[in-house]
Design an enzyme around this catalytic site. Structure first.
Site, PDB file in Angstrom:
ATOM      1  N   GLU A   1      -4.515   8.267  -2.540  1.00 51.01           N
ATOM      2  CA  GLU A   1      -5.079   7.006  -2.061  1.00 51.01           C
ATOM      3  C   GLU A   1      -5.427   6.086  -3.233  1.00 51.01           C
ATOM      4  O   GLU A   1      -5.359   4.852  -3.103  1.00 51.01           O
ATOM      5  CB  GLU A   1      -6.315   7.295  -1.191  1.00 51.01           C
ATOM      6  CG  GLU A   1      -6.744   6.147  -0.318  1.00 51.01           C
ATOM      7  CD  GLU A   1      -5.778   5.819   0.819  1.00 51.01           C
ATOM      8  OE1 GLU A   1      -4.859   6.618   1.096  1.00 51.01           O
ATOM      9  OE2 GLU A   1      -5.936   4.737   1.430  1.00 51.01           O
TER      10      GLU A   1
ATOM     11  N   HIS B   1       1.805   4.689  -2.714  1.00 51.41           N
ATOM     12  CA  HIS B   1       2.014   6.119  -2.445  1.00 51.41           C
ATOM     13  C   HIS B   1       3.412   6.550  -2.901  1.00 51.41           C
ATOM     14  O   HIS B   1       3.593   7.596  -3.517  1.00 51.41           O
ATOM     15  CB  HIS B   1       1.896   6.389  -0.935  1.00 51.41           C
ATOM     16  CG  HIS B   1       0.496   6.387  -0.400  1.00 51.41           C
ATOM     17  ND1 HIS B   1      -0.509   7.176  -0.905  1.00 51.41           N
ATOM     18  CD2 HIS B   1      -0.066   5.701   0.634  1.00 51.41           C
ATOM     19  CE1 HIS B   1      -1.637   6.981  -0.209  1.00 51.41           C
ATOM     20  NE2 HIS B   1      -1.397   6.078   0.731  1.00 51.41           N
TER      21      HIS B   1
ATOM     22  N   HIS C   1       0.844  -1.204   0.000  1.00 48.86           N
ATOM     23  CA  HIS C   1       0.000   0.000   0.000  1.00 48.86           C
ATOM     24  C   HIS C   1       0.885   1.262   0.000  1.00 48.86           C
ATOM     25  O   HIS C   1       0.737   2.140  -0.851  1.00 48.86           O
ATOM     26  CB  HIS C   1      -0.909  -0.036   1.238  1.00 48.86           C
ATOM     27  CG  HIS C   1      -1.830   1.134   1.367  1.00 48.86           C
ATOM     28  ND1 HIS C   1      -3.135   1.103   0.946  1.00 48.86           N
ATOM     29  CD2 HIS C   1      -1.637   2.375   1.878  1.00 48.86           C
ATOM     30  CE1 HIS C   1      -3.718   2.270   1.178  1.00 48.86           C
ATOM     31  NE2 HIS C   1      -2.823   3.063   1.758  1.00 48.86           N
ATOM     32  N   GLU C   2       1.821   1.319   0.940  1.00 48.76           N
ATOM     33  CA  GLU C   2       2.699   2.494   1.023  1.00 48.76           C
ATOM     34  C   GLU C   2       3.577   2.604  -0.219  1.00 48.76           C
ATOM     35  O   GLU C   2       3.949   3.707  -0.632  1.00 48.76           O
ATOM     36  CB  GLU C   2       3.555   2.452   2.291  1.00 48.76           C
ATOM     37  CG  GLU C   2       2.777   2.362   3.610  1.00 48.76           C
ATOM     38  CD  GLU C   2       1.700   3.433   3.780  1.00 48.76           C
ATOM     39  OE1 GLU C   2       1.829   4.512   3.167  1.00 48.76           O
ATOM     40  OE2 GLU C   2       0.729   3.170   4.508  1.00 48.76           O
TER      41      GLU C   2
END
Lengths: 503, 503
Positions: A301, A275, A271-272
């Site tokens: 997001e 980003h 997930h990170e």
């Protein structure tokens, strides 16, 4: 900036570019100190760190509201640049200046103090599940947020709530979001029971640990690097609350490791990584200019969820990941079979806590908060009535009755820290992720074939072109329109959910 | 600052205190970013980091030279505060302002550029042992340093060279240092051959490794904590060049580990611990004010050398350390016997490289540089003649002939980075360390008894009172006078060397 986009020396625009670069560079210093505080700072450094961050924020604000800035903006706007990037940059400079000057310093400071005080009280109140303890502090926060929204609204030509949303995600407002969320609520009425029944009918096998943190960390590093994160420009560290920070050429992601279950860290790092890849792919020619920044929190997001939810929980990627995980952790192979991982990491089950929610029920948590915070800002809901409104809302959306306020309106930090208008970004991001992934698959048929080999490159190339490299050239809806042919449209997200959880 | 030292609100002095606190806080942010760059930053972050540090330095400078600052200084000086700390603080504010405003911005920027360019060339020139390659860049650096010194001198009422020294250590000048250094040269003539002969007559046993880095690190952490470093306010990390950075409530020390020899890391960490304890012990009531800072680089070096050389290589401490090291690393006990450790870590042997020098020959390296840099600044020595003057000087002081310039005038970064006037601090620190340690032992007879149990507390209490807690209230000589009864006096250092190396 590259030489070919530099305005002529000595012009108002050149001064603006230099001034915004300086502001952004102060912001980078602050971002690094934030990372340090979360990842490595000894506890005794906290008080001084707060001062350092406040002074940097204050200096950045002073540079932004400097009267010379206003004169240069007026002068530059008299002959706006022809280049669309330069023109967008100038518009974003004006926008930042408008937001910064719309609020008296006394209000900004009062809000910062009220937020900090309320957040501190909230930490204890949540532990004690005692809403009354934090109610006065939250009332003051809401009062000041309403004052802020009221001051911003006419300056931005937006409604008060949209003026708050604009601080997190330009280019989309409550009127865009409300019908989308209403439609989602209708979708959920049938889809959720069906998905839950399907999940309950085929319970997954659970890999048995322990999974040593060092082995998890090595795997997280390997898989994030394979997903495209260049560790010559990045770090992976540990923190209590995972996040992505730093700067585009020095991006810092964090996670935490549970030796009984590796999924949280692994999927969290992916997930990170989404980003981080966004930050790394921002247009270098516009580094430190407003148009060179990420397009907003919903856009951000969308990138984290695209990597974590769309790509890394896809059948294709799980077929690569299963054997790799078994090789890393050993033991019984069955739990690592791709179809078992799919059942394990795609379980739908309603619950009280937003951050623990699955992909299908998460939007319900956001819809609840979106509605309640609009009512709070409009003055239609009193802070004292929040627990009751929460209980009513979560019952209507998910059929749940919160056992206490800790698992109800006290669970999230956001409101208690003054962040109103942020919650929609989570679900806008989830919907945009599905919309972008569908477009990428249409444009680049090899996306899934590559993911099945653990290779994100074809997907990443598409994202670089259609999202990352666009910086803030476009608002949220225009970014989606150029990338996918349509503004925000929840259909791709619903199709994705139906395929993944109901087919 | 504590309430009892805060000036009345609304006064010029109150504005100055607030402004200097802000400047110091910006400096703290810069200090943290320096640490990050050295200890954890990925290589790809270097360019952006350079910009961040430059912008913070520029903002700090702008705050310092603001015309409003000059007005407030004039107003505050019209009725100077009665409290000696507040009065000293005001004098130091003026001093900082004078230094900052004495130099035109164009000169500061030209110096920064020339230093950066020269340092880059020097790195390659040192590898190639090619002085000619860096001669033009060094010539430009020296030209600008001379211009800087000439501009600072009248503003400070000092000679040009002393104006440079003042930038590193207030309160002491070349006229104080030269006779001390001359006397040391005379001492060395007989002492050095005698000490070398004594060392050669009893060669030490060498502990045999490998010594795993993780075990070394744990030991370094344990022993620095025992020496008084509170890791609630500190970190120990790894970097290519060990240093002490950070801020008084969040001090960051670094080292590097050689698995074949633990001594470098261990003694290095104890050295940095001395620096760190100084920062931790600065007067909290004057935090972020000039008078609350460390008294200068020589004072700082006195604290690191006091811990490393005076305390941790003392017979008392080695009697504690030997068994602790053997327990940590195992193997043959003989090399860890305290008398063997003493022979091992107190070997006198002249060599070409300053940073590798023993305690007795180190000052000779500094004396050489002190003389040569004075001649360069005075214009009595041309850069082109530096290699020859170096060779002549090191032969006269240590009887050595440099085999090449890499082991001669190219070995240290300082001059190539524009740092003229800094070198004396090392030896002033060594001498002050001996003088302070002798005074501490007179005042607190239990110092050595405690060190024999690995306990620095009695020593640290004395240092807190007589050095750390004084901040910058006193200049170097006055600090020594109040702590020991005398200004800088090399006798205690000579006595220490005679006892340790000649007795």
């Amino acid at each position: 900036m590259n030489a070919d986009v530099l305005p002529a020396a000595g012009t108002a625009l050149a001064r603006l570019v230099a001034r915004f670069a300086r502001i952004a560079t102060v912001g980078e210093a602050g971002a690094m100190l934030h990372w340090d505080a979360a990842a490595v700072m000894p506890p005794g450094g906290a008080a001084a760190r707060g001062d350092q961050l406040a002074v940097l924020a204050g200096l950045g604000h002073e540079l932004l509201v400097d009267p010379a800035m206003a004169d240069d903006l007026d002068a530059a706007e008299a002959t706006p640049p022809a280049d669309p990037w330069a023109a967008a940059n100038l518009r974003l400079m004006r926008h930042a200046h408008t937001r910064a000057t719309a609020l008296p310093l006394s209000l900004v400071e009062a809000q910062a103090r009220a937020n900090a005080a309320c957040e501190t009280i909230w930490r204890q109140a949540r532990r004690d599940s005692d809403f009354e303890a934090v109610r006065p502090a939250l009332t003051e926060v809401v009062r000041l947020v309403r004052e802020t929204a009221t001051a911003l609204a006419p300056a931005l030509g937006l409604s008060p709530y949209d003026a708050l949303m604009d601080g997190f995600q330009r280019g989309i407002g409550a009127a865009d979001v409300a019908p989308v969320f209403d439609a989602y609520e209708r979708f959920l009425a049938d889809a959720l029971p069906a998905a839950e029944a399907r999940a309950a009918a085929a319970p997954p096998a659970v890999p048995s640990g322990p999974f040593p943190a060092a082995a998890q960390e090595a795997l997280c590093r390997e898989l994030s690097a394979r997903a495209g994160l260049d560790y010559g420009h990045a770090r992976l560290d540990r923190s209590a609350h995972p996040f992505c920070g730093g700067t585009p050429t020095d991006v810092r992601i964090t996670t935490r490791y549970d030796e009984a279950d590796f999924a949280g860290a692994l999927l969290g790092v992916l997930h990170e990584t989404g980003h981080a890849l966004y930050e790394r792919g921002l247009p270098a020619a516009w580094r430190r200019q407003p148009v060179g920044e990420a397009a907003g929190m919903a856009a951000h997001e969308s990138q984290s969820l695209l990597i974590e939810m769309q790509a890394c929980r896809s059948d294709a990627y799980l077929s690569f990941l299963g054997p790799r995980l078994h090789a890393a952790f050993g033991g019984d192979a069955a739990p690592y079979a791709p179809d078992n991982l799919a059942r394990l990491w795609r379980r739908v089950a309603r619950g009280h806590i937003r951050v623990d929610a699955d992909e299908m029920t998460y939007p319900a948590h956001v819809i609840l908060r979106f509605r309640l915070e609009q009512a709070l800002i409009a003055g239609d809901l009193a802070v004292a009535d929040l627990p009751g409104a929460w209980a009513e809302g979560i019952r209507a959306l998910l059929g749940l009755v919160p056992p206490d306020d800790a698992r109800g309106c006290l669970q999230d930090i956001h409101w208690y820290d003054g962040a109103f208008g942020y919650f929609p970004s989570y679900t806008l991001g989830a919907m945009a992720a599905a919309q972008l992934m569908a477009a990428a698959r249409r444009d680049v048929p090899a996306v899934d074939q590559a993911l099945a080999e653990g290779d994100h490159a074809p997907l990443l190339r598409w994202l670089r072109t259609h999202v990352h490299g666009k910086g803030s050239l476009l608002g949220f809806n225009d970014l989606l329109r150029e990338a996918t042919g349509r503004p925000l449209d929840p259909q791709d997200f619903l199709t994705h959910l139906r395929r993944r959880y109901l087919a």
